[in-house]
Design an enzyme around this catalytic site. Structure first.
Site, PDB file in Angstrom:
ATOM      1  N   LYS A 188     -37.932  -6.355 -37.806  1.00 51.06           N
ATOM      2  CA  LYS A 188     -36.866  -6.620 -38.648  1.00 51.06           C
ATOM      3  C   LYS A 188     -36.949  -8.125 -39.109  1.00 51.06           C
ATOM      4  O   LYS A 188     -37.673  -8.923 -38.405  1.00 51.06           O
ATOM      5  CB  LYS A 188     -35.436  -6.542 -37.739  1.00 51.06           C
ATOM      6  CG  LYS A 188     -34.123  -6.294 -38.433  1.00 51.06           C
ATOM      7  CD  LYS A 188     -33.771  -4.908 -38.862  1.00 51.06           C
ATOM      8  CE  LYS A 188     -32.530  -4.945 -39.572  1.00 51.06           C
ATOM      9  NZ  LYS A 188     -32.088  -3.373 -40.040  1.00 51.06           N
ATOM     10  N   GLY A 218     -15.268   1.496 -44.998  1.00 47.35           N
ATOM     11  CA  GLY A 218     -16.599   0.497 -45.902  1.00 47.35           C
ATOM     12  C   GLY A 218     -16.848   1.781 -46.989  1.00 47.35           C
ATOM     13  O   GLY A 218     -17.555   2.822 -46.470  1.00 47.35           O
ATOM     14  N   GLY A 232     -19.273   1.047 -49.347  1.00 49.81           N
ATOM     15  CA  GLY A 232     -20.331   0.427 -49.830  1.00 49.81           C
ATOM     16  C   GLY A 232     -21.470   1.659 -49.940  1.00 49.81           C
ATOM     17  O   GLY A 232     -21.173   2.734 -50.426  1.00 49.81           O
ATOM     18  N   VAL A 242     -23.695   3.248 -48.380  1.00 46.78           N
ATOM     19  CA  VAL A 242     -23.599   4.396 -47.353  1.00 46.78           C
ATOM     20  C   VAL A 242     -22.249   5.072 -47.501  1.00 46.78           C
ATOM     21  O   VAL A 242     -22.142   6.468 -47.674  1.00 46.78           O
ATOM     22  CB  VAL A 242     -23.879   4.098 -45.938  1.00 46.78           C
ATOM     23  CG1 VAL A 242     -23.929   5.390 -45.216  1.00 46.78           C
ATOM     24  CG2 VAL A 242     -25.170   3.550 -45.923  1.00 46.78           C
TER      25      VAL A 242
HETATM   26  P1  NAD Z   1     -22.896  -2.235 -48.130  1.00 49.74           P
HETATM   27  O1  NAD Z   1     -22.820  -3.738 -47.863  1.00 49.74           O
HETATM   28  O2  NAD Z   1     -23.227  -1.595 -49.158  1.00 49.74           O
HETATM   29  O3  NAD Z   1     -21.298  -1.688 -47.794  1.00 49.74           O
HETATM   30  C1  NAD Z   1     -20.494  -2.151 -46.852  1.00 49.74           C
HETATM   31  C2  NAD Z   1     -19.246  -2.164 -47.404  1.00 49.74           C
HETATM   32  O4  NAD Z   1     -18.080  -2.231 -46.340  1.00 49.74           O
HETATM   33  C3  NAD Z   1     -18.824  -2.842 -48.518  1.00 49.74           C
HETATM   34  O5  NAD Z   1     -18.290  -2.090 -49.406  1.00 49.74           O
HETATM   35  C4  NAD Z   1     -17.687  -4.016 -48.066  1.00 49.74           C
HETATM   36  O6  NAD Z   1     -16.558  -4.420 -48.882  1.00 49.74           O
HETATM   37  C5  NAD Z   1     -17.079  -3.053 -46.706  1.00 49.74           C
HETATM   38  N1  NAD Z   1     -16.487  -3.914 -45.926  1.00 49.74           N
HETATM   39  C6  NAD Z   1     -16.809  -5.222 -45.225  1.00 49.74           C
HETATM   40  N2  NAD Z   1     -15.749  -5.651 -44.584  1.00 49.74           N
HETATM   41  C7  NAD Z   1     -14.959  -4.658 -44.421  1.00 49.74           C
HETATM   42  C8  NAD Z   1     -13.724  -4.431 -43.505  1.00 49.74           C
HETATM   43  N3  NAD Z   1     -13.401  -5.440 -42.737  1.00 49.74           N
HETATM   44  N4  NAD Z   1     -13.150  -3.325 -43.578  1.00 49.74           N
HETATM   45  C9  NAD Z   1     -13.393  -2.243 -44.895  1.00 49.74           C
HETATM   46  N5  NAD Z   1     -14.446  -2.286 -45.240  1.00 49.74           N
HETATM   47  C10 NAD Z   1     -15.177  -3.627 -45.321  1.00 49.74           C
HETATM   48  O7  NAD Z   1     -23.728  -1.634 -46.844  1.00 49.74           O
HETATM   49  P2  NAD Z   1     -24.338  -0.344 -46.528  1.00 49.74           P
HETATM   50  O8  NAD Z   1     -25.897  -0.293 -47.007  1.00 49.74           O
HETATM   51  O9  NAD Z   1     -23.495   0.853 -47.214  1.00 49.74           O
HETATM   52  O10 NAD Z   1     -24.377  -0.273 -44.957  1.00 49.74           O
HETATM   53  C11 NAD Z   1     -23.124   0.191 -44.171  1.00 49.74           C
HETATM   54  C12 NAD Z   1     -23.443  -0.153 -42.836  1.00 49.74           C
HETATM   55  O11 NAD Z   1     -24.541   0.898 -42.383  1.00 49.74           O
HETATM   56  C13 NAD Z   1     -24.165  -1.562 -42.328  1.00 49.74           C
HETATM   57  O12 NAD Z   1     -23.435  -1.678 -41.089  1.00 49.74           O
HETATM   58  C14 NAD Z   1     -25.621  -1.308 -42.468  1.00 49.74           C
HETATM   59  O13 NAD Z   1     -26.110  -1.920 -41.341  1.00 49.74           O
HETATM   60  C15 NAD Z   1     -25.631   0.222 -41.792  1.00 49.74           C
HETATM   61  N6  NAD Z   1     -26.819   0.989 -42.215  1.00 49.74           N
HETATM   62  C16 NAD Z   1     -27.055   1.198 -43.445  1.00 49.74           C
HETATM   63  C17 NAD Z   1     -28.393   2.005 -43.969  1.00 49.74           C
HETATM   64  C18 NAD Z   1     -28.496   2.079 -45.201  1.00 49.74           C
HETATM   65  O14 NAD Z   1     -29.541   2.877 -45.717  1.00 49.74           O
HETATM   66  N7  NAD Z   1     -28.038   1.492 -46.203  1.00 49.74           N
HETATM   67  C19 NAD Z   1     -29.079   2.506 -43.096  1.00 49.74           C
HETATM   68  C20 NAD Z   1     -28.705   2.268 -41.458  1.00 49.74           C
HETATM   69  C21 NAD Z   1     -27.550   1.482 -41.287  1.00 49.74           C
END
Ligand code: NAD
Length: 363
Positions: free
Chosen positions: A89, A189, A191, A193
């Protein structure tokens, strides 16, 4: 505003002696503002694979602690996903909106080259596909691109698919249910995912309750999926069948646990448990927790396919769906041994890791 600066020769790389990891480097480049740690936890299963996180850490110590924890987590994730990769990482310190320039990503790529392919990077929080294209300008050791012979693009939709496969396994284990029809899911969340997950679940007939800090995303979820909105503080306590944490790490902790009403927790967020004891507490509270690094492996499966040089979407989808089978096995063993699924997952990962290390030593 992000601005570009010319490429520089001011890169400094220091190797840190950390005995739990194979290699950890600290990279700084005053000309671009790059201040990063790259950690290779273990390569017994193959070259390390794991994303790059860009975050305004409060200190270098905090960033180092995060990269060590996350890279170890990648070893476990890749093993459970059956990938021929070890865990690594990278973390970049700072606000990506302020300092995330193309020059900084190119400098990061130059640092990657010093590891000679023992670690391949990709997107994580704060880093986009476009950013990774800039990393690609200086290094081949990057995946999750949207151009190139085996480009796999944004891994998030595949992560969401894996989460659905995991939820299915949990529903079946807990209730013998084979359908999402009218199943209530709370998504924290929206975002990359979380929003994709809502789309998949909506099509499968689930009823969604969602929370995010971003009003636009909330409005979209209401319009497109008929979702009900919960306040960020209330989503954990929502009366749903499945709670899907898709935002923050450490969300499952001694403070939040008494508020959780859902009998199943299955979401994409990394490092959901504040510590292992919280996983045991969930088990004792009769809450079925899908270990995060097992259920959220869809993205890395997608990225690994790109890394192999032969990206086959159908093959990737099949592999992602197998996340459900892996979780079924973990849930069954947890029930049989009366231990939390996260303990079982860790044990399986460690068993496989020890076997791979023993093979390496014998060779
Ligand atoms: P992202 O940054 O696109 O989305 C995160 C979302 O969470 C944002 O919309 C943000 O506004 C929201 N958020 C933040 N704080 C919050 C709160 N207190 N309450 C409610 N919503 C809140 O991230 P992502 O890529 O969608 O990833 C989400 C999670 O999944 C992360 O923990 C990431 O490490 C994990 N993850 C992602 C992937 C991937 O393929 N993107 C793969 C494995 C794990």
């Amino acid at each position: 505003m992000r601005t570009d600066t010319p490429a520089t020769r001011t890169l400094a790389i220091e190797t840190l002696a950390i005995d739990t990891h194979e290699q950890v480097i600290h990279v700084t480049d005053p000309a671009t503002g790059l201040n990063a740690f790259i950690a290779i936890h273990d390569t017994s299963m193959g070259p390390a694979l794991g994303g790059c996180r860009f975050w305004p850490f409060a200190s270098e110590d905090e960033a180092l602690a995060d990269v060590l924890r996350l890279s170890r987590g990648m070893t476990f994730k890749n093993i459970l996903a059956g990938l021929p990769h070890g865990g690594g990482k990278a973390v970049i310190i700072g606000d990506p909106r302020k300092i995330g320039t193309p020059a900084l990503f190119r400098a990061f790529g130059e640092a990657m080259n010093t590891l000679e392919g023992r670690y391949t990077t990709g997107e994580d929080v704060g880093v986009s596909v476009a950013d990774m294209q800039h990393v690609r300008e200086t290094t081949p050791y990057v995946s999750g691109l949207d151009s190139g012979p085996a480009a796999s693009g944004d891994p998030s939709p595949l992560t969401a698919r894996g989460v659905v496969a995991g939820m299915r396994a949990a529903l079946e284990h807990r209730y013998g249910l084979a359908s999402f029809d009218r199943v209530k899911v709370g998504v924290q969340g929206l975002g990359h995912v979380g929003f994709a997950l809502c789309g998949l679940l909506h099509r499968l007939g689930a009823q969604l309750t969602v929370a995010d800090l971003n009003e636009t995303q909330l409005r979209r979820a209401v319009t497109e999926f008929g979702a009900t909105v919960a306040a960020p503080d209330d989503i954990l306590a929502a009366r749903v069948d499945i709670l899907a944490p898709c935002a923050l790490g450490g969300i499952l902790n001694p403070h939040s646990l008494p508020r959780i009403a859902a009998p199943i927790i299955a979401g994409s967020a990394n490092n959901q448990l504040s510590d292992d004891e919280v996983g045991d507490m969930l088990w004792r509270a009769d809450i079925l927790y899908a270990p995060d690094y097992v259920i959220n492996a869809g993205g890395v499966i997608n990225v690994a396919a790109e890394s192999s040089g032969h990206y086959d979407k159908r093959q990737v989808m099949r592999q992602v769906c197998r996340i459900g089978g892996t979780l079924q096995g973990i849930f069954a063993r947890a029930k049989c041994e009366d231990r939390s699924p996260h303990r079982i997952a860790d044990e399986i990962a460690l068993e496989r890791l020890r076997a791979a290390r023993a093979l390496q030593t014998a060779a």
